[in-house]
Design a protein around this motif. Sequence first.
Motif, mmCIF file in Angstrom:
data_model
loop_
_atom_site.group_PDB
_atom_site.id
_atom_site.type_symbol
_atom_site.label_atom_id
_atom_site.label_comp_id
_atom_site.label_asym_id
_atom_site.label_seq_id
_atom_site.Cartn_x
_atom_site.Cartn_y
_atom_site.Cartn_z
ATOM 1 N N SER A 30 -8.986 -0.560 -27.161
ATOM 2 C CA SER A 30 -9.726 0.673 -27.445
ATOM 3 C C SER A 30 -11.171 0.454 -27.013
ATOM 4 O O SER A 30 -11.635 -0.694 -26.939
ATOM 5 C CB SER A 30 -9.672 0.993 -28.937
ATOM 6 O OG SER A 30 -10.474 0.079 -29.667
ATOM 7 N N PRO A 31 -11.902 1.527 -26.749
ATOM 8 C CA PRO A 31 -13.305 1.360 -26.338
ATOM 9 C C PRO A 31 -14.130 0.536 -27.329
ATOM 10 O O PRO A 31 -14.895 -0.337 -26.921
ATOM 11 C CB PRO A 31 -13.818 2.792 -26.229
ATOM 12 C CG PRO A 31 -12.605 3.593 -25.915
ATOM 13 C CD PRO A 31 -11.491 2.932 -26.685
ATOM 14 N N SER A 32 -13.960 0.769 -28.620
ATOM 15 C CA SER A 32 -14.766 0.027 -29.600
ATOM 16 C C SER A 32 -14.343 -1.446 -29.659
ATOM 17 O O SER A 32 -15.189 -2.335 -29.750
ATOM 18 C CB SER A 32 -14.690 0.673 -30.983
ATOM 19 O OG SER A 32 -13.346 0.757 -31.410
ATOM 20 N N ASP A 33 -13.042 -1.724 -29.590
ATOM 21 C CA ASP A 33 -12.579 -3.118 -29.575
ATOM 22 C C ASP A 33 -13.049 -3.827 -28.305
ATOM 23 O O ASP A 33 -13.462 -4.983 -28.343
ATOM 24 C CB ASP A 33 -11.058 -3.197 -29.673
ATOM 25 C CG ASP A 33 -10.530 -2.863 -31.060
ATOM 26 O OD1 ASP A 33 -11.328 -2.834 -32.021
ATOM 27 O OD2 ASP A 33 -9.309 -2.625 -31.176
ATOM 28 N N TYR A 34 -12.956 -3.134 -27.189
ATOM 29 C CA TYR A 34 -13.384 -3.724 -25.918
ATOM 30 C C TYR A 34 -14.883 -3.982 -25.926
ATOM 31 O O TYR A 34 -15.342 -5.026 -25.480
ATOM 32 C CB TYR A 34 -12.993 -2.804 -24.768
ATOM 33 C CG TYR A 34 -13.243 -3.393 -23.398
ATOM 34 C CD1 TYR A 34 -12.531 -4.492 -22.944
ATOM 35 C CD2 TYR A 34 -14.200 -2.840 -22.551
ATOM 36 C CE1 TYR A 34 -12.752 -5.027 -21.688
ATOM 37 C CE2 TYR A 34 -14.428 -3.367 -21.294
ATOM 38 C CZ TYR A 34 -13.703 -4.464 -20.867
ATOM 39 O OH TYR A 34 -13.932 -4.999 -19.623
ATOM 40 N N GLN A 35 -15.655 -3.051 -26.489
ATOM 41 C CA GLN A 35 -17.104 -3.217 -26.571
ATOM 42 C C GLN A 35 -17.454 -4.457 -27.395
ATOM 43 O O GLN A 35 -18.292 -5.263 -26.994
ATOM 44 C CB GLN A 35 -17.729 -1.968 -27.182
ATOM 45 C CG GLN A 35 -19.227 -1.923 -27.124
ATOM 46 C CD GLN A 35 -19.768 -0.630 -27.698
ATOM 47 O OE1 GLN A 35 -19.401 -0.250 -28.814
ATOM 48 N NE2 GLN A 35 -20.606 0.047 -26.941
ATOM 49 N N ARG A 36 -16.783 -4.632 -28.528
ATOM 50 C CA ARG A 36 -17.028 -5.825 -29.364
ATOM 51 C C ARG A 36 -16.635 -7.096 -28.607
ATOM 52 O O ARG A 36 -17.362 -8.096 -28.643
ATOM 53 C CB ARG A 36 -16.253 -5.735 -30.682
ATOM 54 C CG ARG A 36 -16.924 -4.875 -31.730
ATOM 55 C CD ARG A 36 -16.265 -5.015 -33.091
ATOM 56 N NE ARG A 36 -14.890 -4.519 -33.111
ATOM 57 C CZ ARG A 36 -14.547 -3.237 -33.248
ATOM 58 N NH1 ARG A 36 -15.481 -2.327 -33.384
ATOM 59 N NH2 ARG A 36 -13.287 -2.891 -33.270
ATOM 60 N N HIS A 37 -15.509 -7.054 -27.931
ATOM 61 C CA HIS A 37 -15.046 -8.202 -27.147
ATOM 62 C C HIS A 37 -16.070 -8.574 -26.071
ATOM 63 O O HIS A 37 -16.467 -9.736 -25.945
ATOM 64 C CB HIS A 37 -13.688 -7.870 -26.512
ATOM 65 C CG HIS A 37 -13.243 -8.832 -25.468
ATOM 66 N ND1 HIS A 37 -12.749 -10.092 -25.770
ATOM 67 C CD2 HIS A 37 -13.213 -8.733 -24.120
ATOM 68 C CE1 HIS A 37 -12.434 -10.716 -24.651
ATOM 69 N NE2 HIS A 37 -12.702 -9.921 -23.626
ATOM 70 N N VAL A 38 -16.502 -7.578 -25.303
ATOM 71 C CA VAL A 38 -17.445 -7.826 -24.201
ATOM 72 C C VAL A 38 -18.769 -8.345 -24.736
ATOM 73 O O VAL A 38 -19.303 -9.339 -24.242
ATOM 74 C CB VAL A 38 -17.652 -6.547 -23.359
ATOM 75 C CG1 VAL A 38 -18.816 -6.717 -22.393
ATOM 76 C CG2 VAL A 38 -16.373 -6.183 -22.623
ATOM 77 N N GLN A 39 -19.311 -7.703 -25.753
ATOM 78 C CA GLN A 39 -20.610 -8.124 -26.273
ATOM 79 C C GLN A 39 -20.549 -9.526 -26.878
ATOM 80 O O GLN A 39 -21.501 -10.289 -26.773
ATOM 81 C CB GLN A 39 -21.151 -7.087 -27.255
ATOM 82 C CG GLN A 39 -21.566 -5.833 -26.515
ATOM 83 C CD GLN A 39 -22.084 -4.737 -27.418
ATOM 84 O OE1 GLN A 39 -22.217 -4.893 -28.629
ATOM 85 N NE2 GLN A 39 -22.365 -3.595 -26.823
ATOM 86 N N GLY A 40 -19.426 -9.882 -27.475
ATOM 87 C CA GLY A 40 -19.253 -11.246 -27.975
ATOM 88 C C GLY A 40 -19.263 -12.256 -26.830
ATOM 89 O O GLY A 40 -19.878 -13.317 -26.923
ATOM 90 N N ARG A 41 -18.594 -11.914 -25.740
ATOM 91 C CA ARG A 41 -18.571 -12.798 -24.569
ATOM 92 C C ARG A 41 -19.954 -12.886 -23.919
ATOM 93 O O ARG A 41 -20.355 -13.944 -23.459
ATOM 94 C CB ARG A 41 -17.531 -12.321 -23.559
ATOM 95 C CG ARG A 41 -16.139 -12.229 -24.105
ATOM 96 C CD ARG A 41 -15.184 -13.249 -23.727
ATOM 97 N NE ARG A 41 -15.440 -13.881 -22.467
ATOM 98 C CZ ARG A 41 -14.588 -14.677 -21.880
ATOM 99 N NH1 ARG A 41 -13.433 -14.901 -22.426
ATOM 100 N NH2 ARG A 41 -14.865 -15.260 -20.756
ATOM 101 N N VAL A 42 -20.665 -11.757 -23.877
ATOM 102 C CA VAL A 42 -22.017 -11.759 -23.307
ATOM 103 C C VAL A 42 -22.907 -12.698 -24.109
ATOM 104 O O VAL A 42 -23.641 -13.509 -23.542
ATOM 105 C CB VAL A 42 -22.613 -10.326 -23.271
ATOM 106 C CG1 VAL A 42 -24.111 -10.359 -22.996
ATOM 107 C CG2 VAL A 42 -21.897 -9.472 -22.230
ATOM 108 N N ARG A 43 -22.840 -12.612 -25.435
ATOM 109 C CA ARG A 43 -23.664 -13.485 -26.293
ATOM 110 C C ARG A 43 -23.370 -14.962 -26.041
ATOM 111 O O ARG A 43 -24.252 -15.799 -26.157
ATOM 112 C CB ARG A 43 -23.448 -13.149 -27.775
ATOM 113 C CG ARG A 43 -24.218 -11.938 -28.234
ATOM 114 C CD ARG A 43 -24.193 -11.792 -29.741
ATOM 115 N NE ARG A 43 -22.868 -11.526 -30.272
ATOM 116 C CZ ARG A 43 -22.282 -10.335 -30.322
ATOM 117 N NH1 ARG A 43 -22.910 -9.279 -29.855
ATOM 118 N NH2 ARG A 43 -21.074 -10.195 -30.831
#
Length: 128
Positions: free
Chosen positions: A90-103
């Motif tokens: 989902s967009p919100s799950d993907y956003q959390r996933h991506v931002q965690g990887r970015v960090r």
Amino acid sequence: MTCQRLKTLKLKAARRQDWCCYYCRMPMWDDDLDQFVIRYRLTRRLAQTLKCTAEHLTAQCEGGKDRADNIVAACLICNRRRHQTMKPKSPSDYQRHVQGRVRKGKWHPQGRIKAVFNAGGEWQENRP
């Protein structure tokens, strides 16, 4: 929906998001690759992955429409990676996933992006 209408929705979303990707929050460009390369001191190849795209929060194949409430601006790499799997997050799950990887420095090739992040993890352009 015409391509021009989708482009208009993408540009409105990009402005709403201050030209940062909906998922990774990296800066994006649309028309002037060369200026973007100079501004952020990136290689052309790396900068191309940060091109602004129209991202459907609900995919068209799942009934998502070309409407302002379903279109966000996402960099090319985030848009492509979200849809590489048979069942995208989902967009919100993907956003959390991506931002965690970015960090963690594991999303974009961080070693090649000569950028600084503030304490909140937000992008800041390079200063000479």
